[in-house]
Scaffold this motif. Structure first.
Motif, short mmCIF file in Angstrom:
data_model
loop_
_atom_site.label_atom_id
_atom_site.label_comp_id
_atom_site.label_asym_id
_atom_site.label_seq_id
_atom_site.Cartn_x
_atom_site.Cartn_y
_atom_site.Cartn_z
N ALA A 13 0.80 -1.10 -0.15
CA ALA A 13 -0.07 -0.13 0.00
C ALA A 13 0.87 1.51 0.02
N SER A 14 0.27 2.30 -0.58
CA SER A 14 1.08 3.68 -0.49
C SER A 14 0.15 4.90 -0.49
N PHE A 42 3.10 5.10 -7.81
CA PHE A 42 2.59 4.10 -6.87
C PHE A 42 1.67 3.29 -7.53
N GLY A 43 0.59 3.79 -7.94
CA GLY A 43 -0.42 3.04 -8.66
C GLY A 43 -0.38 2.33 -9.76
N TYR A 44 0.21 2.86 -10.65
CA TYR A 44 0.12 2.33 -12.25
C TYR A 44 1.35 1.56 -12.62
N TYR A 45 2.26 1.20 -11.71
CA TYR A 45 3.52 0.38 -12.14
C TYR A 45 3.28 -0.91 -11.61
N TYR A 47 3.07 -2.53 -8.53
CA TYR A 47 3.81 -2.84 -7.24
C TYR A 47 2.71 -2.84 -6.10
N PHE A 48 2.05 -1.68 -6.05
CA PHE A 48 1.14 -1.37 -4.96
C PHE A 48 -0.22 -1.69 -5.29
N ASP A 76 2.04 -5.80 3.59
CA ASP A 76 3.10 -6.43 4.02
C ASP A 76 4.25 -5.19 3.64
N LEU A 77 4.05 -4.24 3.01
CA LEU A 77 5.02 -3.06 2.77
C LEU A 77 4.32 -1.69 2.50
#
Length: 136
Positions: A13-14, A42-45, A47-48, A76-77
């Motif tokens: 999450a970010s 944060f949103g479009y790559y 990972y989150f 988790d992150l």
């Protein structure tokens, strides 16, 4: 012989916080553009799995505290990014971020909300803080 392999399914999450106050219109515009770009990265790559951009009156001490704590519990992150202003508080070696309504969001307060050890990236971009802490 077959070995069962369990893949980890991490959920990350970010959050981006930008209260936007005490600034010129030009700085508000530019800062908002930078925060929006970070939010999109944060949103479009991929990972989150959760990402949120809180801005203006949404940036309060209570929201930052509860979100920081709960994201650390459920994910988790966690990555957290804040752009705004700060003021010294306490003994003068600590700083408080300023929420939209001017309430103090102390660095020690944010720290107490990271108790699950999941906050791998916390960036507090506030006016004078970087110049005030010791270089070490």
């Amino acid at each position: 012989m077959f070995i069962e392999i369990h893949a980890a399914n991490g959920a990350n999450a970010s959050e981006v916080y930008y209260p936007a106050y005490l600034d010129s219109i030009n700085e508000i515009t530019r800062s908002n553009q930078v925060c929006e770009a970070i939010h999109q990265y944060f949103g479009y790559y991929g990972y989150f799995t959760y990402w949120k951009f809180w801005k203006y009156s949404e940036v309060t001490r209570d929201r930052m505290g509860s979100q920081t704590l709960s994201l650390g519990y459920y994910y988790d992150l966690v990555a957290l990014f804040f752009k705004g202003h700060d003021v010294p508080w306490g003994c003068g070696s600590h700083y408080a971020l300023l929420g939209y309504n001017g309430e103090y969001i102390q660095d020690a307060y944010i720290y107490t909300k990271t108790i699950y050890g999941k906050h791998d990236f916390v960036f507090l971009w506030a006016c004078g803080t970087a110049h005030s802490y010791p270089s070490w």
